[in-house]
Design a protein around this motif. Structure first.
Motif, PDB file in Angstrom:
ATOM      1  N   GLY A 167       0.813  -1.211   0.000  1.00  0.00           N
ATOM      2  CA  GLY A 167       0.000   0.000   0.000  1.00  0.00           C
ATOM      3  C   GLY A 167       0.848   1.262   0.000  1.00  0.00           C
ATOM      4  N   LYS A 168       1.894   1.262   0.827  1.00  0.00           N
ATOM      5  CA  LYS A 168       2.798   2.416   0.874  1.00  0.00           C
ATOM      6  C   LYS A 168       3.549   2.553  -0.445  1.00  0.00           C
ATOM      7  CE  LYS A 168       6.548   4.416   3.603  1.00  0.00           C
ATOM      8  NZ  LYS A 168       7.485   4.216   4.735  1.00  0.00           N
ATOM      9  N   LEU A 169       3.952   1.421  -1.015  1.00  0.00           N
ATOM     10  CA  LEU A 169       4.646   1.453  -2.294  1.00  0.00           C
ATOM     11  C   LEU A 169       3.740   2.003  -3.394  1.00  0.00           C
ATOM     12  CD1 LEU A 169       7.216   0.686  -3.850  1.00  0.00           C
ATOM     13  CD2 LEU A 169       6.262  -1.602  -4.153  1.00  0.00           C
ATOM     14  N   ALA A 170       2.462   1.633  -3.363  1.00  0.00           N
ATOM     15  CA  ALA A 170       1.518   2.138  -4.362  1.00  0.00           C
ATOM     16  C   ALA A 170       1.294   3.637  -4.217  1.00  0.00           C
ATOM     17  CB  ALA A 170       0.183   1.399  -4.243  1.00  0.00           C
ATOM     18  N   LEU A 180       8.263  -1.102 -10.863  1.00  0.00           N
ATOM     19  CA  LEU A 180       9.332  -1.956 -11.379  1.00  0.00           C
ATOM     20  C   LEU A 180      10.699  -1.289 -11.242  1.00  0.00           C
ATOM     21  CD1 LEU A 180       7.552  -3.355 -14.573  1.00  0.00           C
ATOM     22  CD2 LEU A 180       8.057  -4.583 -12.458  1.00  0.00           C
ATOM     23  N   ASP A 181      10.741   0.044 -11.377  1.00  0.00           N
ATOM     24  CA  ASP A 181      12.002   0.758 -11.153  1.00  0.00           C
ATOM     25  C   ASP A 181      12.458   0.600  -9.711  1.00  0.00           C
ATOM     26  OD1 ASP A 181      12.097   1.605 -13.761  1.00  0.00           O
ATOM     27  OD2 ASP A 181      11.126   3.535 -13.354  1.00  0.00           O
ATOM     28  N   THR A 182      11.515   0.696  -8.782  1.00  0.00           N
ATOM     29  CA  THR A 182      11.838   0.516  -7.364  1.00  0.00           C
ATOM     30  C   THR A 182      12.363  -0.891  -7.111  1.00  0.00           C
ATOM     31  OG1 THR A 182      10.098   2.092  -6.778  1.00  0.00           O
ATOM     32  CG2 THR A 182      10.912   0.657  -5.029  1.00  0.00           C
ATOM     33  N   PHE A 183      11.735  -1.873  -7.729  1.00  0.00           N
ATOM     34  CA  PHE A 183      12.189  -3.247  -7.564  1.00  0.00           C
ATOM     35  C   PHE A 183      13.604  -3.443  -8.104  1.00  0.00           C
ATOM     36  CE2 PHE A 183      12.747  -7.279  -9.874  1.00  0.00           C
ATOM     37  CZ  PHE A 183      12.776  -8.159  -8.798  1.00  0.00           C
ATOM     38  N   SER A 184      13.880  -2.878  -9.268  1.00  0.00           N
ATOM     39  CA  SER A 184      15.192  -3.085  -9.881  1.00  0.00           C
ATOM     40  C   SER A 184      16.310  -2.451  -9.063  1.00  0.00           C
ATOM     41  CB  SER A 184      15.201  -2.513 -11.301  1.00  0.00           C
ATOM     42  OG  SER A 184      14.962  -1.109 -11.273  1.00  0.00           O
ATOM     43  N   LYS A 185      15.992  -1.387  -8.312  1.00  0.00           N
ATOM     44  CA  LYS A 185      17.022  -0.727  -7.500  1.00  0.00           C
ATOM     45  C   LYS A 185      17.352  -1.546  -6.252  1.00  0.00           C
ATOM     46  CE  LYS A 185      15.666   3.915  -9.004  1.00  0.00           C
ATOM     47  NZ  LYS A 185      15.030   5.194  -8.588  1.00  0.00           N
ATOM     48  N   PHE A 218       4.870  -4.867 -19.401  1.00  0.00           N
ATOM     49  CA  PHE A 218       5.409  -6.049 -20.064  1.00  0.00           C
ATOM     50  C   PHE A 218       6.740  -5.766 -20.756  1.00  0.00           C
ATOM     51  CE2 PHE A 218       0.837  -7.593 -20.255  1.00  0.00           C
ATOM     52  CZ  PHE A 218       1.041  -8.577 -19.300  1.00  0.00           C
ATOM     53  N   ARG A 219       6.925  -4.526 -21.213  1.00  0.00           N
ATOM     54  CA  ARG A 219       8.160  -4.179 -21.919  1.00  0.00           C
ATOM     55  C   ARG A 219       9.288  -3.788 -20.974  1.00  0.00           C
ATOM     56  NH1 ARG A 219       5.206  -0.162 -26.284  1.00  0.00           N
ATOM     57  NH2 ARG A 219       3.919  -1.752 -27.326  1.00  0.00           N
ATOM     58  N   HIS A 220       8.975  -3.553 -19.713  1.00  0.00           N
ATOM     59  CA  HIS A 220       9.990  -3.090 -18.764  1.00  0.00           C
ATOM     60  C   HIS A 220      11.019  -4.201 -18.534  1.00  0.00           C
ATOM     61  CE1 HIS A 220      11.803  -1.325 -15.197  1.00  0.00           C
ATOM     62  NE2 HIS A 220      11.118  -0.212 -15.426  1.00  0.00           N
ATOM     63  N   PRO A 221      12.323  -3.863 -18.552  1.00  0.00           N
ATOM     64  CA  PRO A 221      13.350  -4.909 -18.367  1.00  0.00           C
ATOM     65  C   PRO A 221      13.292  -5.590 -17.014  1.00  0.00           C
ATOM     66  CG  PRO A 221      14.318  -2.696 -18.356  1.00  0.00           C
ATOM     67  CD  PRO A 221      12.916  -2.534 -18.819  1.00  0.00           C
ATOM     68  N   ALA A 222      12.754  -4.919 -15.980  1.00  0.00           N
ATOM     69  CA  ALA A 222      12.703  -5.514 -14.643  1.00  0.00           C
ATOM     70  C   ALA A 222      11.528  -6.470 -14.472  1.00  0.00           C
ATOM     71  CB  ALA A 222      12.629  -4.421 -13.578  1.00  0.00           C
ATOM     72  N   PHE A 223      10.598  -6.489 -15.429  1.00  0.00           N
ATOM     73  CA  PHE A 223       9.416  -7.350 -15.257  1.00  0.00           C
ATOM     74  C   PHE A 223       9.814  -8.825 -15.262  1.00  0.00           C
ATOM     75  CE2 PHE A 223       5.753  -9.700 -16.997  1.00  0.00           C
ATOM     76  CZ  PHE A 223       4.826  -9.402 -16.007  1.00  0.00           C
ATOM     77  N   ASN A 224      10.667  -9.209 -16.196  1.00  0.00           N
ATOM     78  CA  ASN A 224      11.125 -10.605 -16.232  1.00  0.00           C
ATOM     79  C   ASN A 224      11.914 -10.963 -14.981  1.00  0.00           C
ATOM     80  OD1 ASN A 224       9.924 -11.195 -18.682  1.00  0.00           O
ATOM     81  ND2 ASN A 224      11.728 -10.599 -19.868  1.00  0.00           N
ATOM     82  N   GLN A 225      12.693 -10.002 -14.477  1.00  0.00           N
ATOM     83  CA  GLN A 225      13.439 -10.249 -13.235  1.00  0.00           C
ATOM     84  C   GLN A 225      12.487 -10.486 -12.068  1.00  0.00           C
ATOM     85  OE1 GLN A 225      16.167  -6.998 -12.606  1.00  0.00           O
ATOM     86  NE2 GLN A 225      16.920  -7.046 -14.733  1.00  0.00           N
TER      87      GLN A 225
END
Length: 718
Positions: A167-170, A180-185, A218-225
């Motif tokens: 919820g906080k992340l949203a 996804l940017d937050t996840f990749s970092k 779907f196109r974001h590079p971090a989605f597959n990760q």
């Protein structure tokens, strides 16, 4: 690294069940074992398993003399406590963590890499001990480990992974790509929080923007990760998180046949015994829109078994309705009946939303519970004001699917929309009218309102609106005495403006509707009867329906008063002859009333593909019946032909004697052909005894002047 012969387990305070160690173990290894033995004192001494009181087979772990608040990893991911494998400088230790809910035959392991062990200061290697503290003695270290059951301190807070709340992340992110940017970092466990955050963001944006955001996701590079991380975590993830992840993925449009979704389905299936009532609700919500496949079918079958066993223990109405909607129409009838009884038992706890939602639930189950529908209809009628458009549409569509006709409910919805007509979009009103037409209900007030709107603003109609409005008004045979001519002219004008970009089938539908209403606009008809368009209609699209409509148009052009007398210039294929409906009782009544079968004829086929059930020949005043064998009577100009039509309920508007479009047109054309038409309602005559049926038929056939003054026992339905 120490060579282990098998997995490490704890038994009481002993660290290893079986460990093979090199005989030449050095001091560092001795010190390592001593330190780890102290950590084992933090573990519970005994565990007991008991079934969750909710009855959904979820194991609950009870620890004697153990306070879960003092556990080192308490709060890990807000209650996520699987069996975890910790990594201490390259050495793996399998440790059972408090609160694990494990399914038989399934191992739950999580890999965590820790830079610090359980002591206040960072440890380093020296020559005497495997681990040594900077400035802390072995006694201090043992004291720290043995007395760790006190309240949380700074050490525990530093060691625990920082929980990430979806919820906080949203709230912090504005788009799915931001998540996804937050996840990749800085990826954190579990990966489900990122899918939950993305679905939370997707719910608060418009549908168009959601589609665009999903494409970018779907196109974001971090989605597959993220998917790779989820694939690694599914076996150790809390069951609730598995279900919420599946639901989020389905709603975000992740393909059902993808390895990610199928892995989740398989894991959820293996751990189905962990499913409590809340999990059951989430799982049902996720499965409801999914296409059948092996894993989905297996889960639905599992839900059916759980619900069948525990239906009387379901506490929340929303969970009950979600489960009913998920298990669908293939559910055994016995389970449908059991769920119906449960819903009836809980009627007193139904909210307005529950009552509104019950229509769609029963439609999804394909279970027509009239008692339940009647009770929910009363609640809907009492709370109709403020009801959202989507809910109204869902109720009417469900009534259509269930073949449930409640005139009071339909009238309440129609009156509400007519009263608040100005707040509705034109396409919303038309959509409602289309649903009313399929239900056979004629909302006169609402249709009059729309007629006024069309007369005032004919330019606001597009091609699709024109075709739909004409279909509804012709099918329900609705006309307003004061405004009917103006309405038809406005519709014809609007249709003429769309001729250059209309398809042949839409043009045929519009002209067919005009002809049923006995109105013949010149420009659309001239456009339609061109040979090229007629040939196109006869060779493409739904040719059977097109041929039927062209025959109706041809009949109307020849019989009705129009500018055309020759009909369609192209020869049309013959329609198949209509099969006669057996009317033995009507024939028996006529034979008794007219004293023989010579005074009437059965199953008469007329020109223009018309068929009548019985024909009777009478004098012009309908006081005397002529025999068909009497040639003098058939040649006289004083003879009147009477057409008796035996009709079902479906040819009338709901609960009325108002004929629908096709019947009204047939009556009009039979009158043109010289017939006096009498309608006999099959369902009414079937209920009467022979004596009453004869009296009833007599009042229908003979004119009032020919009847005795004593009157009939049954009132005429003319």
């Amino acid at each position: 690294m120490l060579p282990f012969s098998k997995k490490l387990t704890f038994v009481g305070s002993s660290l290893f069940e079986s460990v093979s160690v090199d005989s030449k173990m050095n001091n560092k290894a001795h010190s390592l074992l001593w330190n780890i033995r102290q950590f084992s004192t933090l573990l519970p001494r005994s565990r007991a398993l008991r079934i969750n009181p909710l009855g959904f087979c979820k194991p609950e772990v009870i620890h004697s003399k153990w306070n879960p608040r003092n556990h080192v990893l308490n709060g890990f991911d807000e209650g996520l406590q699987p069996s975890a494998r910790y990594l201490f400088r390259g050495t793996f230790i399998l440790k059972s963590v408090d609160g694990c809910t494990q399914t038989k035959g399934i191992s739950h392991t999580a890999v965590l890499k820790l830079d610090r062990i359980l002591c206040p200061k960072r440890l380093s290697f020296d020559s005497k001990h495997s681990f040594a503290s900077d400035g802390a003695s072995e006694h201090d270290l043992m004291k720290t480990n043995l007395h760790h059951t006190s309240s949380e301190d700074a050490l525990t807070k530093k060691m625990r992974p920082t929980p990430v709340n979806h919820g906080k992340l949203a709230q912090e992110c504005n788009s799915l790509s931001d998540v996804l940017d937050t996840f990749s970092k800085a990826p954190t466990f579990p990966g489900s929080i990122y899918f939950l955050a993305m679905w939370t963001i997707a719910k608060r944006v418009s549908e168009d923007k959601r589609r665009f955001e999903v494409q970018l996701m779907f196109r974001h590079p971090a989605f597959n990760q993220l998917c790779d991380q989820m694939m690694r975590e599914v076996k150790i993830m809390h069951y609730n998180h598995l279900l919420f992840s599946l639901n989020a993925m389905v709603k975000l449009g992740v393909p059902q046949n993808s390895l990610m979704v199928q892995t989740l389905l398989r894991t959820i299936q293996e751990r189905i015994n962990e499913c409590d009532e809340r999990c059951l609700s989430v799982l049902s919500t996720a499965l409801e829109p999914m296409e059948p496949c092996l894993n989905v079918n297996a889960l639905r079958a599992a839900i059916q078994i759980l619900v069948d066993q525990q239906v009387w223990k379901i506490d929340h109405i929303f969970t009950l309705q979600t489960v009913m909607k998920c298990i669908g129409k293939d559910t055994p009838l016995a389970l449908k009946k059991k769920l119906e009884m449960k819903a009836l038992k809980e009627l007193g706890r139904f909210s307005v939303v529950n009552s509104q939602h019950m229509f769609e639930v029963l439609a999804a189950m394909d279970h027509r519970s009239v008692v339940l529908l009647n009770e929910c209809s009363k609640v809907v009628i009492d709370n109709i004001h403020g009801c959202p458009f989507k809910v109204l549409i869902g109720i009417l569509q469900s009534c259509k699917h269930l073949r449930y006709q409640n005139e009071d409910l339909f009238k309440s919805i129609a009156d509400y929309v007519a009263t608040t007509f100005d707040i509705w979009k034109l396409k919303q009103v038309i959509f409602l009218l289309l649903l009313f037409e399929t239900l056979g209900f004629r909302p006169s007030g609402l249709m009059d309102k729309l007629m006024e709107k069309v007369i005032e603003e004919p330019g606001s109609l597009n091609m699709k609106n024109i075709v739909s409005i004409l279909h509804v008004y012709s099918s329900l045979n609705h006309a307003h005495k004061g405004q009917n001519r103006e309405f038809l002219e406005a519709m014809a004008s609007a249709l003429t403006g769309c001729l250059h970009h209309m398809s042949s089938e839409n043009l045929l539908s519009a002209v067919h509707s005009f002809c049923m209403m006995n109105y013949f606009p010149l420009a659309p008809i001239n456009q339609l009867i061109k040979k090229g368009i007629i040939n196109e209609l006869l060779t493409s699209g739904d040719t059977e329906k097109n041929i039927h409509k062209l025959h109706v148009l041809n009949t109307c052009l020849k019989l009705d008063e129009s500018a055309y007398n020759k009909g369609i210039p192209v020869p049309l294929p013959q329609l198949p002859p209509s099969l006669p409906y057996p009317n033995e009782k009507v024939a028996e009544v006529l034979s008794s009333l007219l004293e023989g079968e010579g005074c009437f004829s059965k199953n008469v086929q007329l020109p223009h593909n018309y068929h009548i059930d019985f024909e009777i020949r009478m004098d012009a005043n309908r006081t005397q019946v002529f025999s068909f064998s009497d040639r003098d009577s058939t040649s006289t100009t004083n003879m009147k032909r009477v057409a008796v039509l035996c009709v079902p309920k479906s040819v009338y508007c709901l609960n009325s004697q108002h004929p629908r479009g096709l019947l009204a047109m047939k009556i009009r054309h039979l009158n043109v052909m010289g017939f006096h038409v009498i309608l006999i309602n099959n369902w009414e005559l079937r209920k009467l005894k022979m004596e009453d049926a004869v009296t009833f038929m007599k009042t229908k056939i003979y004119s009032n002047d020919a009847l005795p003054t004593s009157g009939a026992t049954v009132q005429s339905m003319d």
